[in-house]
Design a protein around this motif. Structure first.
Motif, PDB file in Angstrom:
ATOM      1  N   PRO A 104       0.955  -1.353  -0.162  1.00  0.00           N
ATOM      2  CA  PRO A 104      -0.033  -0.194   0.650  1.00  0.00           C
ATOM      3  C   PRO A 104       0.653   1.466  -0.246  1.00  0.00           C
ATOM      4  O   PRO A 104       1.723   1.204   0.643  1.00  0.00           O
ATOM      5  N   SER A 105       0.310   2.030  -0.323  1.00  0.00           N
ATOM      6  CA  SER A 105       1.281   3.675  -0.280  1.00  0.00           C
ATOM      7  C   SER A 105       0.982   3.716   0.967  1.00  0.00           C
ATOM      8  O   SER A 105       1.033   3.520   2.136  1.00  0.00           O
ATOM      9  N   PRO A 106       2.133   4.841   0.869  1.00  0.00           N
ATOM     10  CA  PRO A 106       2.974   5.210   2.301  1.00  0.00           C
ATOM     11  C   PRO A 106       2.147   6.307   3.029  1.00  0.00           C
ATOM     12  O   PRO A 106       1.693   6.549   4.137  1.00  0.00           O
ATOM     13  N   PHE A 107       1.719   6.801   1.715  1.00  0.00           N
ATOM     14  CA  PHE A 107       0.286   8.002   2.376  1.00  0.00           C
ATOM     15  C   PHE A 107      -0.834   7.874   3.180  1.00  0.00           C
ATOM     16  O   PHE A 107      -1.583   8.045   3.923  1.00  0.00           O
ATOM     17  N   SER A 108      -1.321   6.379   2.755  1.00  0.00           N
ATOM     18  CA  SER A 108      -2.319   5.914   3.176  1.00  0.00           C
ATOM     19  C   SER A 108      -2.056   5.233   4.663  1.00  0.00           C
ATOM     20  O   SER A 108      -3.045   5.526   5.245  1.00  0.00           O
TER      21      SER A 108
END
Length: 116
Positions: A104-108
């Motif tokens: 998953p995206s590190p931002f999410s």
């Protein structure tokens, strides 16, 4: 007289026990059908989610490319083509993330940690 009554009660108890066993098997079959339909609904929901994310990414890329072509006429065909391809790549990446084949995206992850 009590022997007839005891025999009648014994027959009735056996009949009720057999009916109860039949109801239990019907209930077990109903529970199995419900679990199977729940799994089917979850699969359908995941499929709709993945397809809508894929189509939305492509549509957003195409619309941004079209708007870029209107705002900056020198990029008329190439802005649409490049942003459409970027939208396609973003859609594929979203699908792979939803399926779990890509991290998953590190931002999410940061957003989810702040919610707790």
């Amino acid at each position: 007289m009590t022997d007839d009554r005891d025999e009648g009660l014994e027959q009735r108890r056996k009949r009720l026990t057999a009916e109860l066993a039949g109801k239990r098997t019907d209930d077990a079959a109903g529970v199995a059908r419900e679990e199977q339909s729940e799994a089917s609904r979850k699969g359908m929901a995941l499929g709709l989610k993945i397809s809508s994310e894929f189509i939305a990414a492509i549509a957003v890329g195409a619309m941004l490319g079209y708007v870029l072509g209107l705002v900056w006429p020198a990029s008329k065909p190439w802005g649409l083509i490049i942003l459409l391809l970027l939208g396609f790549c973003a859609g594929v990446l979203n699908v792979l993330r939803s399926v779990g084949m890509v991290a998953p995206s590190p931002f999410s992850e940061k957003d989810e940690a702040n919610k707790d």
